[in-house]
Design a protein around this motif. Sequence first.
Motif, short mmCIF file in Angstrom:
data_model
loop_
_atom_site.label_atom_id
_atom_site.label_comp_id
_atom_site.label_asym_id
_atom_site.label_seq_id
_atom_site.Cartn_x
_atom_site.Cartn_y
_atom_site.Cartn_z
N ALA A 37 -8.31 -15.23 0.34
CA ALA A 37 -8.04 -13.90 -0.20
C ALA A 37 -8.85 -12.86 0.55
O ALA A 37 -9.97 -13.13 1.00
N ALA A 38 -8.28 -11.68 0.69
CA ALA A 38 -8.96 -10.58 1.37
C ALA A 38 -10.30 -10.32 0.69
O ALA A 38 -10.38 -10.14 -0.53
N SER A 39 -11.37 -10.36 1.47
CA SER A 39 -12.73 -10.24 0.93
C SER A 39 -13.67 -9.99 2.08
O SER A 39 -13.25 -9.72 3.21
N VAL A 40 -14.97 -10.09 1.80
CA VAL A 40 -15.95 -9.92 2.86
C VAL A 40 -15.84 -11.03 3.88
O VAL A 40 -16.27 -10.88 5.03
N ASP A 41 -15.22 -12.16 3.51
CA ASP A 41 -15.08 -13.29 4.42
C ASP A 41 -13.75 -13.34 5.15
O ASP A 41 -13.63 -13.98 6.19
N PHE A 42 -12.73 -12.68 4.59
CA PHE A 42 -11.40 -12.71 5.20
C PHE A 42 -10.77 -11.32 5.16
O PHE A 42 -10.83 -10.64 4.14
N ALA A 43 -10.14 -10.96 6.28
CA ALA A 43 -9.58 -9.61 6.40
C ALA A 43 -8.25 -9.46 5.69
O ALA A 43 -7.81 -8.35 5.40
N ILE A 44 -7.58 -10.58 5.37
CA ILE A 44 -6.25 -10.53 4.78
C ILE A 44 -6.11 -11.59 3.69
O ILE A 44 -6.97 -12.46 3.53
N ASP A 45 -5.01 -11.51 2.96
CA ASP A 45 -4.64 -12.56 2.01
C ASP A 45 -3.76 -13.57 2.73
O ASP A 45 -2.96 -13.21 3.60
N LYS A 46 -3.90 -14.84 2.36
CA LYS A 46 -3.01 -15.88 2.90
C LYS A 46 -2.81 -16.95 1.85
O LYS A 46 -3.77 -17.45 1.27
N ASP A 47 -1.56 -17.31 1.60
CA ASP A 47 -1.24 -18.36 0.64
C ASP A 47 -1.41 -19.74 1.27
O ASP A 47 -1.32 -19.90 2.49
N GLY A 49 -0.35 -23.13 2.66
CA GLY A 49 0.88 -23.53 3.32
C GLY A 49 1.49 -22.46 4.21
O GLY A 49 2.49 -22.71 4.88
N GLN A 50 0.88 -21.30 4.22
CA GLN A 50 1.34 -20.21 5.08
C GLN A 50 0.45 -20.13 6.31
O GLN A 50 -0.75 -19.87 6.20
N PRO A 51 0.99 -20.34 7.51
CA PRO A 51 0.15 -20.29 8.71
C PRO A 51 -0.49 -18.92 8.88
O PRO A 51 0.13 -17.89 8.62
N CYS A 52 -1.74 -18.90 9.27
CA CYS A 52 -2.45 -17.65 9.53
C CYS A 52 -1.75 -16.91 10.66
O CYS A 52 -1.24 -17.52 11.62
N LEU A 53 -1.75 -15.60 10.59
CA LEU A 53 -1.07 -14.80 11.61
C LEU A 53 -1.75 -14.93 12.98
O LEU A 53 -1.17 -14.59 14.01
N ASN A 54 -2.98 -15.44 12.99
CA ASN A 54 -3.69 -15.62 14.26
C ASN A 54 -3.48 -17.00 14.88
O ASN A 54 -3.98 -17.27 15.97
N ASN A 66 -13.56 -13.62 18.45
CA ASN A 66 -13.87 -12.36 17.76
C ASN A 66 -13.66 -12.44 16.26
O ASN A 66 -13.46 -11.43 15.59
N LEU A 67 -13.71 -13.64 15.69
CA LEU A 67 -13.44 -13.81 14.27
C LEU A 67 -14.37 -12.98 13.39
O LEU A 67 -13.91 -12.32 12.45
N ARG A 68 -15.63 -12.99 13.67
CA ARG A 68 -16.58 -12.24 12.84
C ARG A 68 -16.35 -10.74 12.94
O ARG A 68 -16.38 -10.03 11.94
N GLN A 69 -16.12 -10.27 14.15
CA GLN A 69 -15.90 -8.85 14.35
C GLN A 69 -14.62 -8.36 13.68
O GLN A 69 -14.52 -7.20 13.26
N LEU A 70 -13.63 -9.24 13.56
CA LEU A 70 -12.34 -8.87 12.99
C LEU A 70 -12.25 -9.15 11.49
O LEU A 70 -11.19 -8.99 10.89
N GLY A 71 -13.34 -9.58 10.88
CA GLY A 71 -13.36 -9.77 9.43
C GLY A 71 -12.99 -11.16 8.96
O GLY A 71 -12.67 -11.34 7.78
N PHE A 72 -13.05 -12.16 9.85
CA PHE A 72 -12.72 -13.53 9.46
C PHE A 72 -13.95 -14.42 9.52
O PHE A 72 -13.93 -15.53 10.05
N VAL A 77 -17.47 -20.39 9.25
CA VAL A 77 -18.41 -21.24 8.51
C VAL A 77 -17.73 -22.49 7.94
O VAL A 77 -18.39 -23.35 7.36
N TYR A 78 -16.43 -22.61 8.13
CA TYR A 78 -15.70 -23.74 7.57
C TYR A 78 -15.88 -24.98 8.44
O TYR A 78 -15.93 -24.90 9.67
N ASP A 79 -15.97 -26.13 7.82
CA ASP A 79 -16.09 -27.40 8.53
C ASP A 79 -15.27 -28.44 7.79
O ASP A 79 -15.47 -28.65 6.59
#
Length: 288
Positions: A37-47, A49-54, A66-72, A77-79
């Motif tokens: 969900a769009a937040s300080v960690d993610f720039a957009i919402d994504k459901d 099963g829905q591929p990320c637009l990137n 540039n993930l951090r600079q673009l709001g992702f 931090v995911y592993d």
Amino acid sequence: MSENHEYSGSISDRSRLSLQSECENCFGLCCAALPFAASVDFAIDKDAGQPCLNLQSDFRCGVHKNLRQLGFRGCTVYDCFGAGQKVSQDTFGGHNWRQAPESAKQMFEVFPIMRQLHELLWYLTEALTLQPARTIHGALSTLLDETERLTHLSPDSLMELDVAAHRADVNALLLRTSELVRAQQKDRPGRKKTQGRGADLIGANLRGADLRGANLRGAYLIAADLRSADLRLADLIGADFRDADIRGANLTDSIFLTQAQLNAAKGNADTKLPPSLTRPAHWSNIGA
């Protein structure tokens, strides 16, 4: 290497290598299967099963550098503990969800299950390196073998697996491991007292604190000041390190620390880490 981490290096190192993410052998599962969900960690919402637009056609991230600079920041931090390549190459035999769209839904549902199993494998592998817990190494080995067996189940069987029940069995043994390792530090004079398991330490001032052998399982350490703190032998399983300041902290012999926790924290060249983990690249941009 300290006496608390003596082990048969070749076996443990090999096991840990298989539990590290290999994005080149994964079909971008964390970028497609998981929701955010769009937040300080993610720039957009994504459901889910829905591929990320990137996500590109070759399953690589188009903005990885540039993930951090673009709001992702959340992506950095995911592993998955190697679950991505396991599902992609083993469970589904190298057939990706774009070439076989009929398998996409099941692949996306299996991935988080496999991720939980691989996380447990990481903890169990580490537990077997801890000499104070050698009296239960037999039980730990048995659970490690059983967990590994579960990772080789068919997609249908994995979806029917009661992961919560298996996780509870593993956690009981990991807790006993923690107690055995930390026993030598129990009630040691001068040690900083914390609230223990699940402690709310959000924003806490723990700078320079002696936290050796502390029980910080599941602790909320969000934005806590842990600069120069001594966390050797502290149980950090499940602790939330988001924006925790660990510059100069000593985590060399901390137990059950993961790469994702380090990635979420703020450290520097003076932060001392366990040998099985690596210094996050973004730490180089954090001042002393």
